[in-house]
Write a protein that holds these residues in place. Structure first.
Motif, PDB file in Angstrom:
ATOM      1  N   LEU A  97       7.078  20.223  -1.789  1.00 48.74           N
ATOM      2  CA  LEU A  97       8.170  19.781  -2.675  1.00 48.74           C
ATOM      3  C   LEU A  97       9.488  19.814  -1.907  1.00 48.74           C
ATOM      4  N   LYS A  98       9.663  20.862  -1.107  1.00 51.04           N
ATOM      5  CA  LYS A  98      10.900  20.962  -0.311  1.00 51.04           C
ATOM      6  C   LYS A  98      10.966  19.880   0.760  1.00 51.04           C
ATOM      7  N   ARG A  99       9.814  19.649   1.396  1.00 49.80           N
ATOM      8  CA  ARG A  99       9.777  18.623   2.460  1.00 49.80           C
ATOM      9  C   ARG A  99       9.690  17.204   1.891  1.00 49.80           C
ATOM     10  N   ARG A 100       9.571  17.143   0.575  1.00 51.21           N
ATOM     11  CA  ARG A 100       9.436  15.858  -0.123  1.00 51.21           C
ATOM     12  C   ARG A 100       8.249  15.062   0.404  1.00 51.21           C
ATOM     13  N   LEU A 101       7.086  15.677   0.251  1.00 53.36           N
ATOM     14  CA  LEU A 101       5.872  15.138   0.836  1.00 53.36           C
ATOM     15  C   LEU A 101       4.726  15.061  -0.184  1.00 53.36           C
ATOM     16  N   ILE A 102       4.074  13.889  -0.209  1.00 56.87           N
ATOM     17  CA  ILE A 102       2.849  13.745  -1.007  1.00 56.87           C
ATOM     18  C   ILE A 102       1.679  14.015  -0.069  1.00 56.87           C
ATOM     19  N   ARG A 103       0.935  15.094  -0.336  1.00 55.67           N
ATOM     20  CA  ARG A 103      -0.165  15.464   0.551  1.00 55.67           C
ATOM     21  C   ARG A 103      -1.371  15.832  -0.300  1.00 55.67           C
ATOM     22  N   ALA A 104      -2.519  15.282   0.058  1.00 61.27           N
ATOM     23  CA  ALA A 104      -3.724  15.553  -0.723  1.00 61.27           C
ATOM     24  C   ALA A 104      -4.108  17.022  -0.598  1.00 61.27           C
ATOM     25  N   VAL A 105      -4.741  17.541  -1.638  1.00 60.48           N
ATOM     26  CA  VAL A 105      -5.285  18.896  -1.584  1.00 60.48           C
ATOM     27  C   VAL A 105      -6.569  18.828  -0.764  1.00 60.48           C
ATOM     28  N   GLY A 106      -6.653  19.613   0.290  1.00 55.87           N
ATOM     29  CA  GLY A 106      -7.873  19.608   1.119  1.00 55.87           C
ATOM     30  C   GLY A 106      -8.035  18.283   1.841  1.00 55.87           C
ATOM     31  N   ASP A 107      -9.269  17.785   1.876  1.00 54.69           N
ATOM     32  CA  ASP A 107      -9.574  16.548   2.611  1.00 54.69           C
ATOM     33  C   ASP A 107      -9.236  15.323   1.755  1.00 54.69           C
ATOM     34  N   ALA A 108      -8.236  14.572   2.224  1.00 54.73           N
ATOM     35  CA  ALA A 108      -7.778  13.415   1.449  1.00 54.73           C
ATOM     36  C   ALA A 108      -8.917  12.416   1.207  1.00 54.73           C
ATOM     37  N   ASN A 109      -9.802  12.276   2.204  1.00 58.68           N
ATOM     38  CA  ASN A 109     -10.915  11.323   2.053  1.00 58.68           C
ATOM     39  C   ASN A 109     -11.784  11.686   0.856  1.00 58.68           C
ATOM     40  N   VAL A 110     -12.010  12.975   0.692  1.00 52.38           N
ATOM     41  CA  VAL A 110     -12.826  13.433  -0.438  1.00 52.38           C
ATOM     42  C   VAL A 110     -12.104  13.149  -1.757  1.00 52.38           C
ATOM     43  N   ARG A 111     -10.801  13.454  -1.801  1.00 54.48           N
ATOM     44  CA  ARG A 111     -10.012  13.252  -3.028  1.00 54.48           C
ATOM     45  C   ARG A 111     -10.052  11.788  -3.482  1.00 54.48           C
ATOM     46  N   PHE A 112      -9.921  10.851  -2.512  1.00 54.89           N
ATOM     47  CA  PHE A 112      -9.876   9.433  -2.892  1.00 54.89           C
ATOM     48  C   PHE A 112     -11.266   8.893  -3.194  1.00 54.89           C
ATOM     49  N   ASN A 113     -12.279   9.500  -2.582  1.00 52.36           N
ATOM     50  CA  ASN A 113     -13.644   9.124  -2.935  1.00 52.36           C
ATOM     51  C   ASN A 113     -13.984   9.550  -4.346  1.00 52.36           C
ATOM     52  N   GLU A 114     -13.416  10.688  -4.757  1.00 49.85           N
ATOM     53  CA  GLU A 114     -13.667  11.175  -6.116  1.00 49.85           C
ATOM     54  C   GLU A 114     -13.049  10.232  -7.145  1.00 49.85           C
ATOM     55  N   ASP A 115     -11.808   9.847  -6.896  1.00 55.33           N
ATOM     56  CA  ASP A 115     -11.118   8.974  -7.846  1.00 55.33           C
ATOM     57  C   ASP A 115     -10.152   8.091  -7.059  1.00 55.33           C
ATOM     58  N   ALA A 116     -10.542   6.826  -6.931  1.00 53.74           N
ATOM     59  CA  ALA A 116      -9.764   5.904  -6.090  1.00 53.74           C
ATOM     60  C   ALA A 116      -8.377   5.621  -6.665  1.00 53.74           C
ATOM     61  N   LEU A 117      -8.207   5.848  -7.973  1.00 52.46           N
ATOM     62  CA  LEU A 117      -6.891   5.610  -8.560  1.00 52.46           C
ATOM     63  C   LEU A 117      -5.839   6.528  -7.928  1.00 52.46           C
ATOM     64  N   ARG A 118      -6.301   7.652  -7.406  1.00 53.59           N
ATOM     65  CA  ARG A 118      -5.361   8.595  -6.787  1.00 53.59           C
ATOM     66  C   ARG A 118      -4.552   7.949  -5.663  1.00 53.59           C
ATOM     67  N   MET A 119      -5.080   6.902  -5.048  1.00 45.74           N
ATOM     68  CA  MET A 119      -4.328   6.215  -3.987  1.00 45.74           C
ATOM     69  C   MET A 119      -3.091   5.538  -4.590  1.00 45.74           C
ATOM     70  N   MET A 120      -3.260   4.973  -5.772  1.00 47.06           N
ATOM     71  CA  MET A 120      -2.110   4.377  -6.467  1.00 47.06           C
ATOM     72  C   MET A 120      -1.162   5.464  -6.941  1.00 47.06           C
ATOM     73  N   ARG A 121      -1.758   6.600  -7.365  1.00 42.98           N
ATOM     74  CA  ARG A 121      -0.904   7.722  -7.794  1.00 42.98           C
ATOM     75  C   ARG A 121      -0.037   8.194  -6.623  1.00 42.98           C
ATOM     76  N   ALA A 122      -0.590   8.180  -5.429  1.00 45.10           N
ATOM     77  CA  ALA A 122       0.183   8.623  -4.258  1.00 45.10           C
ATOM     78  C   ALA A 122       1.426   7.746  -4.090  1.00 45.10           C
ATOM     79  N   VAL A 123       1.248   6.420  -4.130  1.00 43.64           N
ATOM     80  CA  VAL A 123       2.424   5.552  -3.953  1.00 43.64           C
ATOM     81  C   VAL A 123       3.336   5.630  -5.171  1.00 43.64           C
ATOM     82  N   ARG A 124       2.743   5.851  -6.344  1.00 38.97           N
ATOM     83  CA  ARG A 124       3.582   5.984  -7.548  1.00 38.97           C
ATOM     84  C   ARG A 124       4.506   7.208  -7.425  1.00 38.97           C
ATOM     85  N   PHE A 125       3.927   8.351  -7.057  1.00 38.43           N
ATOM     86  CA  PHE A 125       4.756   9.562  -6.938  1.00 38.43           C
ATOM     87  C   PHE A 125       5.771   9.405  -5.805  1.00 38.43           C
TER      88      PHE A 125
END
Ligand SMILES: Nc1ccn([C@@H]2O[C@H](COP(=O)(O)OP(=O)(O)OP(=O)(O)O)[C@@H](O)[C@H]2O)c(=O)n1
Ligand SMILES: [Mg+2]
Length: 408
Positions: free
Chosen positions: A141-169
């Protein structure tokens, strides 16, 4: 870290957490409200996560509603407010990269936070304001950074909408996207094709209403996500035009689609086709068409009275908003003054209606009525005749007699 002076929304919900805790369970505030409070942004609702299972939650409170019980969410009604309490869970059985089919209820907060999308969304806060931060979300939050929890590849495989959420945030908060997270989005961008258009729509509109929509669009292009949103196929030049604009802010969905449709150079039919593919509401389609018509006139020769009338005050405001975003110079005060001076603002203000025309023996009931009324409305709006009944009755007679003569 402990947050002092919690916003009122948390204070109001505190008794709910206390009730759960006094029964021997754990309960925390989670999700967007914690993130936004730390950033000093206003919040709309608070989400609560608890170690108690849904049945256990229901036993603790007099009034509950099963809003999403299969996913572990129960709404607790307390002092006239509703609070969503979700049992700690892991998600499994993600099918086709969409939302999970199955969730497993668990007792561990850590496991629950682990399955969340981004570190800034994986913070939990106790009712006393103490923040639990397992993934350095506070630093991000201080560095103003969107970073996946753990392995980003796993997070986006679980729910691809999260990629849009990343650009939205990133757009909403003016954050950047961590390079590993960004490269995982590029790798998995094709998975967006599997996501329901309605879910993409919501994220896309929120992104466009954020503080850096051009960066959001640029990120969608760089990661190739844009190629997997079929609704935007063939419109890449229009997207590029928007990216090239100076920085802008849009206030609502109508402004978003107004800007897009104008930049894409769409006519009414094309607007309707594009927005139907996005499954937009009819109200959105109509509003977008009106905004685009008004913008075109603004650019060409200034708004005519009929367009001022048809657009209406609220959408005129939105038209000005989009004009500002597009860097079109407009004398906004003058436009609004001209609107204020229109002789009528809606059809009910016309001094004559269908009944009056029938009573005066000018016309019989039928489809002719609507057509003549439209003509009367337009002469009044254009200032050609005064809005009084005798004048308009007389004019109706004149129109009809001209028409009949013309027919002979
Ligand atoms: N695809 C998703 C959607 C949600 N979440 C988690 O569920 C929380 C709540 O989701 P949601 O309300 O959709 O988002 P918020 O982060 O609360 O943002 P908003 O301000 O839009 O409500 C998120 O913070 C995140 O921890 C997730 O991990 N993956
Ligand atoms: Mg939320």
């Amino acid at each position: 870290m402990k947050i002092q002076n919690l916003p009122n929304e948390f204070e109001m919900a505190r008794p709910v957490l206390q009730t759960i805790e006094s029964a021997g369970f754990e309960a925390y505030f989670v999700g967007g409200s914690v993130r936004d409070t730390i950033l000093g942004l206003p919040i709309h609702d608070v989400d609560i996560a608890a170690s108690a299972y849904p049945a256990e939650i229901k036993e603790l409170f007099k009034r509950t509603v099963d809003t999403g019980i299969e996913h572990g969410t129960v709404m607790v009604l307390d002092h006239g407010n509703g609070y969503e309490v979700t049992t700690f869970r892991t998600e499994s059985g993600y099918q086709d990269y969409r939302r999970p089919d199955q969730v497993t209820f668990i007792r561990s907060l850590d496991e629950d936070l682990k399955r969340r999308d981004f570190t800034i969304n994986a913070l939990a806060m106790r009712e006393d304001g103490e923040v639990i931060d397992l993934f350095n979300g506070l630093t991000d939050l201080k560095r103003r950074l969107i970073r996946a929890v753990g392995d980003a590849n796993v997070r986006f495989n679980e729910d691809a909408l999260r990629m849009m959420r990343a650009v939205r945030f990133a757009s909403k908060l003016d954050f950047s996207i961590d390079p590993d997270t960004m490269s995982a989005i590029t790798t998995h961008s094709h998975l967006l094709a599997k996501i329901a258009v309605e879910r993409i729509y919501t994220e896309f509109v929120k992104m466009m209403m954020g503080s850096k929509p051009r960066l959001g669009l640029q990120d969608m292009c760089n990661t190739k996500m844009i190629d997997y949103v079929p609704e935007f196929k063939n419109y890449l030049p229009g997207i590029k035009k928007i990216i090239a604009l100076p920085e802008f802010r849009l206030k609502n969905e109508f402004q978003v689609w107004g800007l897009i449709s104008f930049s894409f150079g769409l006519n009414h039919k094309q607007i309707s086709e594009l927005l139907k593919r996005w499954k937009a509401a009819n109200q959105t389609i109509e509003a977008t068409q009106k905004i685009v018509t008004a913008l075109r006139e603004l650019v060409a020769h200034g708004l005519n009275s009929m367009t001022l009338f048809n657009t209406g005050q609220s959408l005129l405001g939105d038209t000005m908003g989009v004009a500002r975003a597009l860097n079109i110079s407009v004398d906004e005060t003058k436009v609004m003054q001209r609107y204020d001076q229109l002789p009528i603002k809606n059809v009910h203000e016309l001094a004559i209606n269908g009944g009056d025309l029938i009573k005066a023996g000018v016309l019989k009931p039928g489809p002719e009525l609507g057509r003549i009324l439209k003509q009367l409305q337009s002469v009044v709006i254009n200032g050609e005749l005064n809005n009084d009944q005798p004048t308009l009755l007389e004019h109706a007679r004149v129109i009809l007699s001209h028409e009949r003569k013309g027919e002979i």
